[in-house]
Scaffold this active site. Structure first.
Site, PDB file in Angstrom:
ATOM      1  N   ARG A  80      90.530 -52.663  36.144  1.00 16.39           N
ATOM      2  CA  ARG A  80      90.687 -53.591  35.218  1.00 16.39           C
ATOM      3  C   ARG A  80      89.827 -55.013  34.971  1.00 16.39           C
ATOM      4  O   ARG A  80      90.028 -55.156  35.906  1.00 16.39           O
ATOM      5  CB  ARG A  80      92.429 -53.846  34.391  1.00 16.39           C
ATOM      6  CG  ARG A  80      92.368 -52.434  34.101  1.00 16.39           C
ATOM      7  CD  ARG A  80      94.266 -52.219  33.392  1.00 16.39           C
ATOM      8  NE  ARG A  80      94.851 -53.888  34.331  1.00 16.39           N
ATOM      9  CZ  ARG A  80      95.484 -54.506  34.638  1.00 16.39           C
ATOM     10  NH1 ARG A  80      94.678 -55.303  33.759  1.00 16.39           N
ATOM     11  NH2 ARG A  80      96.023 -54.565  35.660  1.00 16.39           N
ATOM     12  N   TYR A 219      86.895 -46.610  34.109  1.00 20.17           N
ATOM     13  CA  TYR A 219      88.459 -46.733  35.274  1.00 20.17           C
ATOM     14  C   TYR A 219      89.182 -46.741  34.423  1.00 20.17           C
ATOM     15  O   TYR A 219      89.601 -47.623  33.288  1.00 20.17           O
ATOM     16  CB  TYR A 219      88.323 -48.304  35.762  1.00 20.17           C
ATOM     17  CG  TYR A 219      89.774 -48.358  36.727  1.00 20.17           C
ATOM     18  CD1 TYR A 219      90.180 -47.398  37.328  1.00 20.17           C
ATOM     19  CD2 TYR A 219      90.741 -49.218  35.507  1.00 20.17           C
ATOM     20  CE1 TYR A 219      91.425 -47.483  37.452  1.00 20.17           C
ATOM     21  CE2 TYR A 219      91.398 -49.140  36.044  1.00 20.17           C
ATOM     22  CZ  TYR A 219      91.704 -48.429  36.670  1.00 20.17           C
ATOM     23  OH  TYR A 219      93.341 -49.145  37.434  1.00 20.17           O
ATOM     24  N   GLY A 221      92.036 -47.968  32.652  1.00 15.12           N
ATOM     25  CA  GLY A 221      92.639 -49.414  31.606  1.00 15.12           C
ATOM     26  C   GLY A 221      91.355 -49.207  31.330  1.00 15.12           C
ATOM     27  O   GLY A 221      92.013 -50.219  29.576  1.00 15.12           O
ATOM     28  N   LYS A 228      96.416 -48.497  27.935  1.00 13.24           N
ATOM     29  CA  LYS A 228      96.520 -50.265  27.964  1.00 13.24           C
ATOM     30  C   LYS A 228      96.567 -50.736  26.270  1.00 13.24           C
ATOM     31  O   LYS A 228      96.857 -52.149  25.858  1.00 13.24           O
ATOM     32  CB  LYS A 228      96.464 -51.442  28.837  1.00 13.24           C
ATOM     33  CG  LYS A 228      96.835 -50.636  30.455  1.00 13.24           C
ATOM     34  CD  LYS A 228      97.802 -50.827  30.447  1.00 13.24           C
ATOM     35  CE  LYS A 228      99.437 -50.921  31.227  1.00 13.24           C
ATOM     36  NZ  LYS A 228      98.770 -50.775  32.316  1.00 13.24           N
ATOM     37  N   HIS A 248     105.042 -53.698  29.035  1.00 10.79           N
ATOM     38  CA  HIS A 248     104.251 -53.069  30.357  1.00 10.79           C
ATOM     39  C   HIS A 248     106.122 -52.984  30.953  1.00 10.79           C
ATOM     40  O   HIS A 248     106.395 -53.609  31.790  1.00 10.79           O
ATOM     41  CB  HIS A 248     103.731 -54.506  31.092  1.00 10.79           C
ATOM     42  CG  HIS A 248     102.661 -53.783  32.422  1.00 10.79           C
ATOM     43  ND1 HIS A 248     101.975 -54.502  33.024  1.00 10.79           N
ATOM     44  CD2 HIS A 248     102.512 -52.895  31.965  1.00 10.79           C
ATOM     45  CE1 HIS A 248     102.152 -53.082  34.457  1.00 10.79           C
ATOM     46  NE2 HIS A 248     101.973 -52.704  32.996  1.00 10.79           N
ATOM     47  N   SER A 270     101.691 -54.981  37.158  1.00  5.58           N
ATOM     48  CA  SER A 270     100.482 -54.332  38.086  1.00  5.58           C
ATOM     49  C   SER A 270     100.235 -54.246  39.355  1.00  5.58           C
ATOM     50  O   SER A 270     100.567 -55.093  39.880  1.00  5.58           O
ATOM     51  CB  SER A 270      99.167 -54.655  37.490  1.00  5.58           C
ATOM     52  OG  SER A 270      98.642 -54.224  35.867  1.00  5.58           O
ATOM     53  N   CYS A 272     103.598 -53.839  41.348  1.00  2.55           N
ATOM     54  CA  CYS A 272     104.295 -54.674  41.753  1.00  2.55           C
ATOM     55  C   CYS A 272     105.816 -53.801  41.643  1.00  2.55           C
ATOM     56  O   CYS A 272     106.901 -54.879  41.486  1.00  2.55           O
ATOM     57  CB  CYS A 272     105.039 -56.609  40.187  1.00  2.55           C
ATOM     58  SG  CYS A 272     102.890 -57.374  40.972  1.00  2.55           S
ATOM     59  N   ASN A 276     107.373 -46.856  41.379  1.00  2.00           N
ATOM     60  CA  ASN A 276     108.629 -47.013  42.620  1.00  2.00           C
ATOM     61  C   ASN A 276     109.968 -47.465  41.545  1.00  2.00           C
ATOM     62  O   ASN A 276     111.402 -46.065  42.744  1.00  2.00           O
ATOM     63  CB  ASN A 276     107.914 -47.537  43.341  1.00  2.00           C
ATOM     64  CG  ASN A 276     107.229 -47.242  44.540  1.00  2.00           C
ATOM     65  OD1 ASN A 276     107.411 -46.655  45.336  1.00  2.00           O
ATOM     66  ND2 ASN A 276     106.316 -47.269  43.774  1.00  2.00           N
ATOM     67  N   ASP A 295     105.532 -47.005  33.203  1.00  2.00           N
ATOM     68  CA  ASP A 295     104.543 -48.085  32.288  1.00  2.00           C
ATOM     69  C   ASP A 295     105.148 -48.370  31.080  1.00  2.00           C
ATOM     70  O   ASP A 295     104.809 -50.080  31.004  1.00  2.00           O
ATOM     71  CB  ASP A 295     102.706 -47.800  32.543  1.00  2.00           C
ATOM     72  CG  ASP A 295     102.121 -48.834  32.905  1.00  2.00           C
ATOM     73  OD1 ASP A 295     102.436 -49.467  34.383  1.00  2.00           O
ATOM     74  OD2 ASP A 295     100.837 -48.349  32.468  1.00  2.00           O
ATOM     75  N   ARG A 388      94.523 -44.396  42.386  1.00  2.00           N
ATOM     76  CA  ARG A 388      95.667 -43.619  41.405  1.00  2.00           C
ATOM     77  C   ARG A 388      95.244 -42.052  41.752  1.00  2.00           C
ATOM     78  O   ARG A 388      94.787 -41.175  41.410  1.00  2.00           O
ATOM     79  CB  ARG A 388      94.719 -44.050  40.051  1.00  2.00           C
ATOM     80  CG  ARG A 388      95.120 -45.490  40.021  1.00  2.00           C
ATOM     81  CD  ARG A 388      95.635 -46.193  39.580  1.00  2.00           C
ATOM     82  NE  ARG A 388      96.180 -47.540  39.734  1.00  2.00           N
ATOM     83  CZ  ARG A 388      96.728 -48.734  39.082  1.00  2.00           C
ATOM     84  NH1 ARG A 388      98.227 -47.849  38.153  1.00  2.00           N
ATOM     85  NH2 ARG A 388      97.315 -49.848  39.000  1.00  2.00           N
ATOM     86  N   PHE A 513     112.600 -50.840  47.961  1.00  2.00           N
ATOM     87  CA  PHE A 513     112.311 -48.802  47.452  1.00  2.00           C
ATOM     88  C   PHE A 513     113.587 -48.373  47.228  1.00  2.00           C
ATOM     89  O   PHE A 513     114.725 -49.377  45.890  1.00  2.00           O
ATOM     90  CB  PHE A 513     111.601 -48.216  48.041  1.00  2.00           C
ATOM     91  CG  PHE A 513     110.079 -48.429  48.374  1.00  2.00           C
ATOM     92  CD1 PHE A 513     109.545 -48.024  47.937  1.00  2.00           C
ATOM     93  CD2 PHE A 513     109.987 -49.406  49.779  1.00  2.00           C
ATOM     94  CE1 PHE A 513     108.158 -48.648  48.082  1.00  2.00           C
ATOM     95  CE2 PHE A 513     108.587 -50.108  49.526  1.00  2.00           C
ATOM     96  CZ  PHE A 513     107.834 -49.439  48.841  1.00  2.00           C
ATOM     97  N   GLY A 514     114.654 -47.420  47.676  1.00  2.00           N
ATOM     98  CA  GLY A 514     115.718 -46.518  47.251  1.00  2.00           C
ATOM     99  C   GLY A 514     117.179 -47.529  47.305  1.00  2.00           C
ATOM    100  O   GLY A 514     117.559 -47.858  46.714  1.00  2.00           O
ATOM    101  N   ASN A 516     116.575 -50.253  46.533  1.00  2.00           N
ATOM    102  CA  ASN A 516     116.773 -51.358  45.053  1.00  2.00           C
ATOM    103  C   ASN A 516     118.241 -50.510  44.139  1.00  2.00           C
ATOM    104  O   ASN A 516     118.981 -52.050  43.263  1.00  2.00           O
ATOM    105  CB  ASN A 516     115.308 -51.447  44.441  1.00  2.00           C
ATOM    106  CG  ASN A 516     114.640 -52.213  45.120  1.00  2.00           C
ATOM    107  OD1 ASN A 516     114.714 -53.313  46.236  1.00  2.00           O
ATOM    108  ND2 ASN A 516     112.909 -51.812  45.218  1.00  2.00           N
TER     109      ASN A 516
END
Ligand code: GTP
Ligand code: SPV
Ligand code: MN
Length: 604
Positions: A80, A219, A221, A228, A248, A270, A272, A276, A295, A388, A513-514, A516
């Site tokens: 972006r 691209y 976004g 977006k 978002h 974005s 972050c 996941n 998203d 992506r 990851f898991g 969390n």
């Protein structure tokens, strides 16, 4: 020059305004052909084959990745472009201090000059689309005009589009006009490049007339305008006017071993961790996570006062690097099931794709995202850090059954989070909606490769919406306070998390990851009143025994450091918060200024 047979067909609509607009754009941009996209499988096959013939796509091995394609962008068109993104409201004041602004008339003149003849030698695709379920009481319709077949096929993955949307448009339904050109006309006989784009880029939004005009980039976004541009920048203005929130945020469904269900929405900037977290595999026994979105969330108040969330999208446009069988197995399964477009990852010699983190050991030889031969000795990443995958949501193995329900799902908890190496603890529970809004309003994060510019610079990113606000940030924060006040006790509980705190050796203090799932569990147990917490000046943190650490292999010192609230660091943060609030100016809600004052008092 190839002539598309579909262009010979008459326009399949009687929508007067749409026909008038398409004719106007055709007259301005002068494409060779016009194609109305129907969203069919035949169209997918036709356009993807065309993209292979044009050298844009490489067809992947049918066994490894069915009906899937690899492509690389122009190296200058990988993310972006926030410095080229404009909110063109009538008054500069309404765009606020965080957006670039130009008057709509002035911007229209600039863009018309660029669009004049911009599609010569190309095909103009008309893509009718709907953000959110078509069966919604008030479906949010749009039409994107684009001269990029890559964009047209990507829209087929990312949005509900085609003939059924044209039908919903009828002869007079309102729709968002979204015009896109890569800005690369072809002179007679001129050979095309694999990734046409223009050095000059403009991503423009006209909030009052609900229009989008994008130029020069292919691209994600910048070019898939339903995402977006519509679902955040234009929809945030719709939400302000209609009493809801366009955010978002991912949406997930969390089920406890006892069968209690909680829907959670989470806003992280974005790259972050939204995708996941949305697809997390819990490491704690008996807990399940199912996905509704990764998203964007639209949250509307329901009759019971609760906020009901809908994901306006139909696909995942996810960050590839770091996605692997250990970190996000469900994303891997989703994209392996086919109909996936990979952009700027690496290509294996066997016609499959690879990126950093896809496997522990890289293949001995690849074609990297520059199209160059690559080996593990090359020394540069094989995939661009913002490479992506674009893949249909319906293929996700843990899709929640409610994912397509126009009524949405009632949100119990909202998480805000950023990427901070220091200062911000693993998890905090806010004291109230206003305090939670304050935490969101002061969210800070290190910049990532998802946007052009420096990476790793800490900046304020209110609600992870800094690049996506369609209006004044102060008014937006007031809108958050108003929505929460109307919801009252039915409002979701707000939490603040940071998966990215680091130790002195630069190591992540929390495995993420898991794992969390342990933080999710604590949050819903706080909501249910069964987990204990302790007040700190910032908010409530888990008491030593209340965060489930069963079976977690982590250094106790790291864990303590991840959870710590360091008063000194937070006192140092105060002037930065003050500076940020000064940027917002006199439209900063008084309630948030009060929260800052209270924080200063609590920090002593
Ligand atoms: P956008 O699509 O740009 O909005 O990004 P996103 O918020 O969906 O981020 P995503 O989930 O794709 O994660 C971005 C990067 O952060 C990836 O490289 C992930 O591997 C990494 N990441 C995600 N979650 C965690 C986590 O819990 N801990 C750590 N250390 N890294 C994570
Ligand atoms: C982001 O940058 O937050 C994304 C990718 O989700 S893009 O669609 O390009 O904005
Ligand atoms: Mn995003």
């Amino acid at each position: 020059m190839t002539t598309d047979l579909a262009a010979r067909a008459p326009a399949p609509t009687e929508h007067g305004e749409l026909l008038r607009w398409v004719a106007e754009v055709v007259a301005l941009t002068r494409p060779d052909d016009v194609v109305w996209c129907d969203g069919s499988r035949a169209e997918w096959d036709r356009l993807t084959t065309q993209l292979v013939d044009a050298g844009t796509f490489v067809r992947l091995d049918e066994k490894a990745k069915p009906s899937s394609f690899w492509c690389v962008s122009d190296p200058a068109d990988v993310a972006r472009v926030e410095d080229r993104t404009f909110i063109c409201s009538e008054l500069e004041l309404d765009a606020g201090p965080t957006n670039h602004w130009m008057h709509p008339a002035e911007m229209t003149a600039v863009l018309d000059d660029l669009y004049r003849g911009a599609m010569v030698g190309r095909t103009l695709y008309v893509v009718p689309f709907c953000m959110g379920p078509l069966g919604a009481a008030d479906p949010k319709l749009g039409v994107q005009i684009t001269d990029s077949a890559y964009v047209a096929v990507s829209m087929q993955v990312m949005t509900r589009m085609g003939a059924r949307v044209l039908k919903a448009l009828g002869s007079d339904a309102p729709f968002v006009k979204a015009l896109h050109s890569v800005g690369a006309p072809l002179a007679p006989g001129q050979a095309d490049v694999a990734w046409p784009c223009n050095e000059t880029k403009f991503i423009c939004h006209f909030p009052e007339t609900r229009e989008i005009r994008s130029y020069g980039s292919g691209y994600g976004g910048n070019a898939l305008l339903g995402k977006k541009c519509f679902s955040l920048r234009i929809a945030s203005v719709m939400g302000r006017d209609e009493g809801w929130l366009a955010e978002h945020m991912l949406i997930l469904k969390l089920t406890s071993p006892a069968g209690a269900v909680h829907f959670v929405a989470a806003a992280f900037p974005s790259a972050c961790g939204k995708t996941n977290l949305a697809m997390l595999s819990p490491t704690i026994p008996g807990w399940t996570v199912q996905t509704l979105g990764d998203d964007i969330a639209w949250m509307r108040p329901g009759a019971d006062g609760r906020l009901y969330a809908v994901n306006p999208e139909l696909g995942f446009f996810g960050v590839a690097p770091g996605t692997g069988p250990h970190t996000n197995p469900h994303a891997m399964t989703t994209l392996e099931r086919g109909h996936t477009i990979f952009t700027n990852v690496a290509l294996t010699d066997g016609g499959d794709v690879w990126w950093e983190g896809a496997t522990d050991v890289p293949p001995a030889h690849l074609t990297d995202w520059h199209g160059q031969s690559w080996t593990p000795e090359t020394g540069t990443p094989a995939a661009h850090p913002n490479s992506r995958y674009c893949t249909p949501m319906a293929q996700c193995p843990i899709l929640a059954p409610e994912w397509d329900d126009p009524a949405g799902v009632p949100i119990s908890a909202i998480f805000f989070g950023g990427r901070r190496r220091s200062t911000v603890p693993l998890v905090l529970e806010s004291r109230s909606w206003a305090h939670g809004t304050f935490l969101g309003a002061t969210l800070s994060s290190e910049t990532t490769a998802a946007a052009t510019g420096a990476v790793g610079v800490v900046r304020r990113d209110p609600m992870a919406m800094l690049p996506f606000l369609g209006y004044h940030v102060g008014d937006y924060l007031q809108h958050w306070l108003d929505v929460g006040a109307r919801a009252g006790s039915a409002a979701p509980k707000i939490f603040y998390v940071n998966w990215f705190r680091r130790g002195p050796e630069g190591q992540f203090l929390w495995p993420g990851f898991g794992e969390n799932s342990r933080v999710l569990k604590w949050a819903v147990e706080r909501i249910e009143g069964t987990a204990s917490g302790v007040q700190t000046p910032l908010g409530v943190v888990p008491t030593p025994g209340s965060l489930d650490l069963d079976g977690l292999d982590v250094d106790p010192a790291d864990l303590a450091a991840a959870l710590a609230v360091d008063r000194e660091q937070w006192r140092d943060e105060l002037p930065l918060l003050e500076e940020w609030f000064a940027t917002i100016g006199d439209r900063l809600p008084g309630a948030l200024r009060d929260e800052l004052t209270d924080l200063r008092v609590r920090l002593g």
